[in-house]
Design a protein around this motif. Structure first.
Motif, PDB file in Angstrom:
ATOM      1  N   ALA A  27     -20.839  -9.155  -4.871  1.00 60.88           N
ATOM      2  CA  ALA A  27     -20.143  -8.166  -4.253  1.00 60.88           C
ATOM      3  C   ALA A  27     -20.019  -8.391  -2.684  1.00 60.88           C
ATOM      4  CB  ALA A  27     -20.898  -6.736  -4.150  1.00 60.88           C
ATOM      5  N   ASN A  28     -21.055  -9.247  -2.155  1.00 56.69           N
ATOM      6  CA  ASN A  28     -21.212  -9.378  -0.840  1.00 56.69           C
ATOM      7  C   ASN A  28     -19.963 -10.399  -0.286  1.00 56.69           C
ATOM      8  OD1 ASN A  28     -23.497  -7.779  -0.157  1.00 56.69           O
ATOM      9  ND2 ASN A  28     -24.610  -9.071  -0.470  1.00 56.69           N
ATOM     10  N   VAL A  29     -19.692 -11.313  -1.192  1.00 60.05           N
ATOM     11  CA  VAL A  29     -18.572 -12.402  -0.981  1.00 60.05           C
ATOM     12  C   VAL A  29     -17.204 -11.426  -1.025  1.00 60.05           C
ATOM     13  CG1 VAL A  29     -17.118 -14.240  -2.026  1.00 60.05           C
ATOM     14  CG2 VAL A  29     -19.642 -14.411  -1.864  1.00 60.05           C
ATOM     15  N   PRO A  70     -10.676 -14.742  12.136  1.00 61.36           N
ATOM     16  CA  PRO A  70     -12.087 -14.764  11.359  1.00 61.36           C
ATOM     17  C   PRO A  70     -12.799 -15.916  11.046  1.00 61.36           C
ATOM     18  CG  PRO A  70     -10.553 -14.011   9.599  1.00 61.36           C
ATOM     19  CD  PRO A  70      -9.837 -14.418  10.860  1.00 61.36           C
ATOM     20  N   VAL A  71     -14.062 -16.156  11.472  1.00 64.91           N
ATOM     21  CA  VAL A  71     -14.885 -17.026  11.117  1.00 64.91           C
ATOM     22  C   VAL A  71     -16.090 -16.539  10.291  1.00 64.91           C
ATOM     23  CG1 VAL A  71     -16.354 -18.736  11.831  1.00 64.91           C
ATOM     24  CG2 VAL A  71     -14.242 -18.401  13.318  1.00 64.91           C
ATOM     25  N   ALA A  72     -16.080 -16.794   9.028  1.00 62.58           N
ATOM     26  CA  ALA A  72     -16.817 -16.071   7.936  1.00 62.58           C
ATOM     27  C   ALA A  72     -17.674 -17.266   7.284  1.00 62.58           C
ATOM     28  CB  ALA A  72     -16.533 -15.121   7.056  1.00 62.58           C
ATOM     29  N   PRO A  73     -18.650 -17.939   7.964  1.00 64.21           N
ATOM     30  CA  PRO A  73     -19.330 -19.008   7.246  1.00 64.21           C
ATOM     31  C   PRO A  73     -20.032 -18.780   5.967  1.00 64.21           C
ATOM     32  CG  PRO A  73     -20.372 -18.681   9.445  1.00 64.21           C
ATOM     33  CD  PRO A  73     -19.445 -17.768   9.278  1.00 64.21           C
ATOM     34  N   HIS A  74     -20.484 -17.558   5.538  1.00 65.50           N
ATOM     35  CA  HIS A  74     -21.061 -17.231   4.591  1.00 65.50           C
ATOM     36  C   HIS A  74     -19.924 -17.254   3.437  1.00 65.50           C
ATOM     37  CE1 HIS A  74     -20.067 -13.528   6.461  1.00 65.50           C
ATOM     38  NE2 HIS A  74     -20.356 -12.733   5.508  1.00 65.50           N
ATOM     39  N   LEU A  75     -18.784 -17.412   3.392  1.00 68.34           N
ATOM     40  CA  LEU A  75     -17.977 -17.677   2.722  1.00 68.34           C
ATOM     41  C   LEU A  75     -17.549 -19.277   2.373  1.00 68.34           C
ATOM     42  CD1 LEU A  75     -14.916 -15.192   3.521  1.00 68.34           C
ATOM     43  CD2 LEU A  75     -16.973 -14.961   1.722  1.00 68.34           C
ATOM     44  N   VAL A  78     -20.022  -7.176  13.082  1.00 72.71           N
ATOM     45  CA  VAL A  78     -21.066  -6.650  12.258  1.00 72.71           C
ATOM     46  C   VAL A  78     -20.486  -5.853  11.251  1.00 72.71           C
ATOM     47  CG1 VAL A  78     -23.488  -5.883  11.832  1.00 72.71           C
ATOM     48  CG2 VAL A  78     -22.995  -7.189  13.579  1.00 72.71           C
ATOM     49  N   PHE A  79     -20.776  -5.829   9.967  1.00 67.83           N
ATOM     50  CA  PHE A  79     -20.273  -4.909   8.955  1.00 67.83           C
ATOM     51  C   PHE A  79     -21.358  -4.516   8.063  1.00 67.83           C
ATOM     52  CE2 PHE A  79     -16.395  -7.240  10.361  1.00 67.83           C
ATOM     53  CZ  PHE A  79     -15.308  -6.538  10.079  1.00 67.83           C
ATOM     54  N   GLY A  80     -21.092  -3.264   7.644  1.00 68.11           N
ATOM     55  CA  GLY A  80     -22.082  -2.611   6.726  1.00 68.11           C
ATOM     56  C   GLY A  80     -23.102  -1.962   7.330  1.00 68.11           C
TER      57      GLY A  80
END
Length: 134
Positions: free
Chosen positions: A48-50, A67-72, A105-107
């Protein structure tokens, strides 16, 4: 693309040169997209987080940012369960964050990793924007 100061007949034409130079600058500016670091949870419900991180990244694109989203990216070839690899990934996250204009920051939940990224952005005087939905 080179803009000539001379017209098609070879005469000096500063008015046309200035107008075309201004148009070229506007085109370059329209293509510029500031880098923003997407900060959102990864651990826990990773599936879900991805999905959420992808949606947050799309929101950045739709609003004119890159966007830079290293956790992807990093979980594709690194193990978050390995403490050494997690530490290396966090280091690389901070390096990428340093290249970004802002941190988004999201969420509603701020994980330990997110807290590190937020604190680093504040330390580097980068703008931090908070989003509860996107």
């Amino acid at each position: 693309m080179s803009i000539s100061k001379f017209n098609g007949e070879g005469y000096y034409d500063p008015t046309t040169y200035e107008a075309l130079t201004n148009v070229a600058a506007e085109v370059r500016a329209a293509r510029f997209r500031p880098l923003v670091y997407i900060c959102s949870p990864y651990a826990g419900d990773t599936e879900a987080n991805v999905v959420n991180a992808r949606r947050y990244s799309r929101h950045a694109v739709d609003t004119g940012y890159l966007p830079v989203a290293p956790h992807l990216l990093f979980p594709q070839f690194m193990k978050a369960s390995d403490p050494d690899e997690r530490e290396t990934a966090m280091f690389m996250n901070i390096v990428l964050l340093s290249k970004c204009a802002e941190l988004w920051v999201f969420g509603d939940v701020v994980s330990d990793g997110m807290r590190i990224e937020i604190n680093r952005a504040k330390y580097k005087a980068k703008p931090v924007r908070y989003f509860t939905t996107a």
